[in-house]
Design a protein around this motif. Structure first.
Motif, short mmCIF file in Angstrom:
data_model
loop_
_atom_site.label_atom_id
_atom_site.label_comp_id
_atom_site.label_asym_id
_atom_site.label_seq_id
_atom_site.Cartn_x
_atom_site.Cartn_y
_atom_site.Cartn_z
N MET A 369 0.82 -1.20 0.00
CA MET A 369 0.00 0.00 0.00
C MET A 369 0.86 1.26 0.00
SD MET A 369 -3.13 -0.81 -0.23
CE MET A 369 -3.84 0.78 0.16
N LEU A 370 2.00 1.24 0.71
CA LEU A 370 2.90 2.39 0.71
C LEU A 370 3.42 2.69 -0.70
CD1 LEU A 370 5.06 1.97 3.95
CD2 LEU A 370 3.37 3.74 3.45
N TYR A 371 3.82 1.63 -1.40
CA TYR A 371 4.33 1.83 -2.76
C TYR A 371 3.24 2.36 -3.69
CZ TYR A 371 8.31 -0.88 -1.08
OH TYR A 371 9.38 -1.33 -0.38
N ILE A 372 2.04 1.80 -3.57
CA ILE A 372 0.95 2.24 -4.45
C ILE A 372 0.55 3.67 -4.12
CG2 ILE A 372 -1.48 1.82 -5.01
CD1 ILE A 372 -0.93 -1.15 -4.67
N LEU A 373 0.52 4.02 -2.83
CA LEU A 373 0.19 5.39 -2.44
C LEU A 373 1.25 6.37 -2.96
CD1 LEU A 373 -1.03 4.92 1.24
CD2 LEU A 373 -2.41 5.59 -0.74
N ALA A 374 2.52 5.96 -2.90
CA ALA A 374 3.59 6.84 -3.40
C ALA A 374 3.41 7.10 -4.89
CB ALA A 374 4.95 6.21 -3.12
N LEU A 375 3.03 6.06 -5.64
CA LEU A 375 2.77 6.25 -7.08
C LEU A 375 1.56 7.13 -7.32
CD1 LEU A 375 3.45 2.63 -8.40
CD2 LEU A 375 4.90 4.63 -8.70
N ALA A 376 0.49 6.87 -6.51
CA ALA A 376 -0.74 7.65 -6.69
C ALA A 376 -0.52 9.12 -6.38
CB ALA A 376 -1.85 7.07 -5.80
N ALA A 377 0.36 9.41 -5.39
CA ALA A 377 0.58 10.80 -5.00
C ALA A 377 1.31 11.60 -6.08
CB ALA A 377 1.38 10.84 -3.71
N GLN A 378 1.93 10.90 -7.04
CA GLN A 378 2.63 11.59 -8.12
C GLN A 378 1.71 11.97 -9.28
OE1 GLN A 378 5.83 12.47 -7.58
NE2 GLN A 378 5.30 11.57 -5.58
N GLY A 393 -8.36 16.50 -6.07
CA GLY A 393 -8.66 16.55 -4.64
C GLY A 393 -8.31 15.26 -3.93
N ALA A 394 -8.56 14.16 -4.60
CA ALA A 394 -8.26 12.85 -3.99
C ALA A 394 -6.75 12.69 -3.79
CB ALA A 394 -8.81 11.72 -4.85
N VAL A 395 -5.96 13.11 -4.79
CA VAL A 395 -4.51 13.01 -4.68
C VAL A 395 -4.00 13.90 -3.55
CG1 VAL A 395 -2.32 13.52 -5.84
CG2 VAL A 395 -4.19 12.37 -7.10
N ARG A 399 -1.91 12.87 -0.07
CA ARG A 399 -0.67 13.49 0.38
C ARG A 399 -0.80 14.03 1.81
NH1 ARG A 399 0.28 16.92 -5.18
NH2 ARG A 399 1.18 15.23 -6.45
N GLU A 400 -1.92 14.70 2.08
CA GLU A 400 -2.12 15.30 3.40
C GLU A 400 -2.22 14.23 4.50
OE1 GLU A 400 -5.58 17.66 2.93
OE2 GLU A 400 -4.56 19.27 1.80
N MET A 405 0.39 11.26 9.04
CA MET A 405 0.79 10.00 9.64
C MET A 405 2.32 9.81 9.60
SD MET A 405 -2.18 7.51 8.10
CE MET A 405 -1.57 6.07 8.98
N ASN A 406 3.04 10.92 9.25
CA ASN A 406 4.51 10.89 9.20
C ASN A 406 5.02 9.86 8.18
OD1 ASN A 406 4.87 12.87 11.24
ND2 ASN A 406 4.55 11.30 12.82
N ILE A 407 4.31 9.72 7.09
CA ILE A 407 4.74 8.84 6.00
C ILE A 407 5.37 9.71 4.92
CG2 ILE A 407 4.02 7.19 4.23
CD1 ILE A 407 1.72 6.39 6.04
N ASP A 408 6.62 9.50 4.66
CA ASP A 408 7.36 10.30 3.65
C ASP A 408 7.21 9.61 2.30
OD1 ASP A 408 9.02 11.80 2.14
OD2 ASP A 408 10.69 11.82 3.57
N LEU A 409 6.18 9.98 1.55
CA LEU A 409 5.93 9.35 0.25
C LEU A 409 7.05 9.67 -0.74
CD1 LEU A 409 2.07 9.84 -0.16
CD2 LEU A 409 3.32 7.82 0.60
#
Length: 618
Positions: A369-378, A393-395, A399-400, A405-409
């Motif tokens: 999920m972290l990897y997919i979220l990092a891709l989605a945030a781009q 807005g979803a992207v 990110r927010e 949650m202190n996740i550095d995407l």
């Protein structure tokens, strides 16, 4: 008028009569409402009817609504399940959705209930925002319930262990008493053949000390003037020393010997240190306990004493027998609790094995999920395109929330960029993600399925007259097996059984299902079910026979043991035949197996027949 057969079916699992009546009244005008009063009946009814929607009350006997929803979701993945609950605490809705429900309806049921049901039938699915957190909360709920049951059972086991220790002490006391009685009888037999008085007394003290393992024994005879108790025989060196010095005691209350002679009663001191009448014998310094028994030789007294002794022995034996029977009953109960404790230990071990894959799968899902979220945030849509505004807005929300949650995407993305192409493709594999989720789900559902096998035999029985031929025919019809696989044959004089219909139906459902699953590789599978009056007229005999591969001799005893299964990873819990045997035995019946490898297997079930009550006229 609408054909009822074309109306959607809604199954409502609820143990409250009033709640079922209310839902029936609200929905029956536009839906076919099916009802089940407990989760186990609900699971079976859902499998048999395939309803369009399932409503499950949260507070149910034996398992919660959430647990039932998880089991139902595995059985009927395309059927929407809605939890109906009065629990409005924080997280209740989220745990229900994590358990597999598509929605949550709060109690009390009000006028909006029909509209809510319509919406879920039309495809409404409530969104679970923090799925991982809710899943963990639901898993914690399951663990706490299991721990509570184990603690309760452990308390009972400890209590019965204490009772077993008491019983063991009682048996030890009874065994010692029995040995003493045997020894006394043996001593009597040994001395009755000796006629010379000196030899008789000498042998008597030797035999008493030897047989009873005593430190010392002596025999005193009263002198002719009745003033002295004269030692006529004494054991070992101390006895010989006292005899050589003509040891004697006054017949008075200053010694236990004199006191016993005067009162013609036994005198016993378990701790001689506190006895006023105890004579400090210098020849016996190590004496700790002492007993003086009068030897009375008067015909009338002897006869009455003998009669009294016999009566006392008879009464004591009766009391000992009563205590022995009570102790035996308690030991049986204790052994039962020990067996339950053993089964619980096996259950914990079994559950541990099934739960083992879950943490690893969840860890991999979290990483994916972290990897997919990092891709989605781009993803940066064209802000000028109004259609992409919601995506933008979803992207931004992703990110927010990640930042909160202190996740550095950005760092995650940098780590991904440094990976080799093959490694990166493996990390963002949707197939791998879904496989891990399926592993976790299958493990959780398999763990929950243990309850169904354990609860069945423990359910309270309601015995009644049952036609086994009709019951088994209905069971086969509802199992959905191919036509012609099962052949039924009933003897004309086959009697009805007197059993709990629900439990015995489970017996034959399990046996027929096992036969069918065992013949997965049989080219022309056949199951033969036959019934007749047993050779013992108090029982009816039903046999379930198949032409499958058979059961090897070396495991025919093991198949009845809880958690033993030959199905490997195909989903078997190993509780089917164990619960079958328990149910049959609890009815006072029996079950047996005949099988040879390559020649199929036959299970023979004997159950009590309907009781016939005769009436007479006076």
């Amino acid at each position: 008028m609408t054909d009822p057969r074309k109306l959607p079916q809604i199954l409502y699992i609820e143990d409250s009569d009033e709640a079922r009546s209310l839902v029936r009244r609200l929905l029956s005008h536009k839906y076919v409402v099916l009802e089940a009063i407990d989760p186990l009946n609900g699971l079976q009814l859902a499998e048999e009817t395939q309803p369009s929607l399932i409503l499950v009350d949260y507070s149910l006997p034996h398992m919660t609504g959430n647990e039932a929803a998880t089991r139902l979701k595995k059985m009927l993945p395309d059927t929407p399940i809605v939890i109906v609950s009065g629990d409005l605490s924080v997280g209740a809705r989220e745990r229900a959705l994590a358990a597999g429900a598509v929605g949550f309806i709060s109690k009390p049921i009000d006028a909006d209930f029909i509209e809510q049901v319509d919406a879920y039938l039309d495809g409404k699915v409530e969104i679970l925002e923090d799925a991982e957190k809710s899943l963990q909360a639901y898993q914690q709920e399951l663990v706490e319930r299991l721990e509570g049951n184990i603690r309760q059972l452990s308390t009972t086991v400890e209590k019965n262990k204490h009772l077993l220790q008491q019983n063991e002490r009682m048996f030890s006391m009874l065994e010692r008493r029995h040995k003493l009685l045997e020894t006394a009888a043996r001593v009597g037999q040994m001395v009755t053949s000796i006629l010379a008085i000196d030899d008789l007394l000498k042998h008597t003290v030797n035999i008493i000390c030897s047989e009873f393992n005593l430190y010392y024994s002596g025999i005193f005879l009263v002198s002719e003037d009745e003033e002295w108790a004269v030692l006529r025989a004494g054991y070992a060196a101390a006895g010989r020393k006292m005899m050589s010095e003509n040891y004697r005691l006054h017949v008075d209350e200053k010694s236990m010997i004199g006191n016993s002679i005067i009162k013609q009663q036994a005198q016993i001191a378990l701790d001689v240190a506190g006895e006023e009448s105890r004579f400090m014998n210098p020849f016996l310094p190590n004496t700790r306990s002492e007993m003086a028994l009068p030897l009375i030789v008067q015909s009338q007294v002897t006869s009455l004493q003998a009669m009294a002794d016999q009566i006392a022995i008879a009464i004591n034996n009766a009391q000992l027998m009563f205590k022995l029977e009570a102790a035996t009953a308690e030991i049986v109960r204790t052994k039962t609790f020990e067996a339950i404790a053993t089964a619980t230990g096996e259950a914990i071990h079994w559950v541990g094995n099934k739960a083992a894959p879950i943490p690893g799968s969840i860890k991999r899902v979290r990483e994916d999920m972290l990897y997919i979220l990092a891709l989605a945030a781009q993803f940066v849509p064209n802000d000028s395109d109004a259609e992409n505004a919601s995506l933008t807005g979803a992207v931004q929300t992703v990110r927010e929330e990640a930042q909160a949650m202190n996740i550095d995407l950005d760092q995650v993305l940098a780590d991904m960029s440094a990976m080799k192409k093959n490694r990166l493709q493996a990390l963002v594999s949707v197939e791998s993600l879904m496989e891990d989720l399926e592993i976790a789900e299958n493990s959780a559902v398999t763990i929950l399925s243990i309850k169904e096998g354990l609860i069945g035999p423990a359910r309270q029985r309601n015995d009644a007259v049952v036609s086994l031929s009709e019951m088994i025919a209905d069971t086969v019809a509802n199992m959905g097996l191919p036509d012609g696989v099962v052949e039924l044959e009933w003897a004309a004089d086959m009697p009805n059984a007197f059993v709990d219909a629900r439990q015995v139906e489970q017996v034959f459902n399990n046996l027929i299902k096992n036969s069918w699953e065992a013949m997965a590789k049989t080219s022309a599978p056949k199951i033969y079910v036959s019934g007749m009056r047993d050779s013992n007229p108090k029982f009816v005999l039903v046999s379930v026979k198949d032409n499958g591969p058979g059961i090897p001799k070396e495991i025919q005893e093991k198949i009845w043991v809880s958690f033993f299964t030959t199905k490997g990873g195909s989903g078997g819990t190993g509780l089917g035949l164990s619960s079958v045997m328990q149910i049959v035995n609890q009815h006072g019946g029996s079950i047996s197996l005949e099988s040879e490898v390559g020649k199929g297997a036959m299970f023979s079930v004997r159950l009590p027949v309907e009781k016939k009550f005769k009436t007479s006229q006076v």
